[in-house]
Scaffold this motif. Structure first.
Motif, PDB file in Angstrom:
ATOM      1  N   MET A   1      69.644  -0.607  25.741  1.00  0.00           N
ATOM      2  CA  MET A   1      70.925  -0.368  26.405  1.00  0.00           C
ATOM      3  C   MET A   1      71.961   0.050  25.373  1.00  0.00           C
ATOM      4  O   MET A   1      72.080  -0.564  24.314  1.00  0.00           O
ATOM      5  N   ILE A   2      72.696   1.115  25.697  1.00  0.00           N
ATOM      6  CA  ILE A   2      73.757   1.616  24.831  1.00  0.00           C
ATOM      7  C   ILE A   2      75.096   1.380  25.522  1.00  0.00           C
ATOM      8  O   ILE A   2      75.266   1.689  26.703  1.00  0.00           O
ATOM      9  N   THR A 120      67.867   5.774  32.972  1.00  0.00           N
ATOM     10  CA  THR A 120      68.565   6.725  33.836  1.00  0.00           C
ATOM     11  C   THR A 120      69.824   6.119  34.452  1.00  0.00           C
ATOM     12  O   THR A 120      70.551   6.803  35.173  1.00  0.00           O
ATOM     13  N   GLU A 121      70.084   4.857  34.178  1.00  0.00           N
ATOM     14  CA  GLU A 121      71.246   4.164  34.751  1.00  0.00           C
ATOM     15  C   GLU A 121      72.475   4.406  33.882  1.00  0.00           C
ATOM     16  O   GLU A 121      72.476   4.131  32.677  1.00  0.00           O
TER      17      GLU A 121
END
Length: 229
Positions: A1-2, A120-121
């Motif tokens: 997660m970024i 893709t979120e």
């Protein structure tokens, strides 16, 4: 997660950096809520509800920062021999996270605009709360592990919100998000029925090169009456 922070609500201007979560969360919670108004008739039991508005979505994320050496630090894949020699500085990582999501920025002295990306979120938002629980310490009190809980509230830029809710008439102001493969002349044809208006639209958006559109870029299309010559 970024996790990325920005000074401006367009989520492009004034980058404050990127924070990479050490180990991706196993789960995250995305909350949806709808607000209704009760319509109670006098003398009758029960009620009728009338739609009022949809509340902004919220997202709850929880992850671990570990500086004991058990987990690999950022930038090193699991099993990499460098991982054993490099340990995460937990306090430093917390400060980096606060820079991206919490600390005041800009002339208005308010928290950043935040974009979460996980696969893709993509979630554009602002921080509601940040809770850090320190669990393991060195003899001098330096924390070696922390559990981080973040709650974010959705923030949709005005242009993107208009793009979602706009009507289809060419006599109205339009804001459209560029899709992959679209060109400005094509978008002008779809909205106005005349691809030759692309120069006027480019000027209205301050574009210096209309051929270099970016996917997801928001473009302003003035009313046809104000655009056509």
């Amino acid at each position: 997660m970024i996790i990325e922070g920005f000074q401006k609500p367009d989520f492009r201007t004034g980058s404050l950096g990127r924070f990479a979560v050490q180990i991706n969360p196993e789960t995250f919670v995305r909350n949806y809520a709808i607000e209704y108004v009760d319509k109670n008739a006098p003398g009758k039991e029960g009620s009728q509800v009338e739609y009022n508005y949809s509340q902004p979505q919220t997202m709850d994320v929880e992850f671990i920062l570990d500086g004991t050496g058990v987990l690999p630090p950022d930038g090193f894949p699991a099993g990499n021999p460098v991982s054993a020699a490099v340990k995460l500085d937990v306090k430093q990582k917390i400060e980096e996270l606060k820079t991206v999501v919490y600390n005041y920025v800009g002339e208005k002295h308010e928290p950043p605009y935040v974009q979460l990306t996980w696969g893709t979120e993509i979630f554009k938002c602002r921080l509601q709360s940040l809770n850090v629980t320190y669990k393991i310490f060195k003899p001098d009190g330096t924390p070696l592990r922390a559990s981080v809980k973040c709650a974010f509230k959705e923030h949709i830029p005005d242009q993107e919100n208009a793009a979602v809710t706009e009507a289809s008439s060419p006599d109205l102001t339009h804001v459209r998000l560029v899709k992959e493969g679209e060109s400005l002349p094509l978008m002008c044809y779809q909205i106005y029925g005349d691809e030759k208006l692309y120069l006027e639209v480019a000027m209205a958006n301050g574009l210096t090169n209309f051929r270099e559109l970016q996917t997801g870029q928001a473009l302003f299309f003035p009313p046809l009456a104000n655009t056509a010559k």
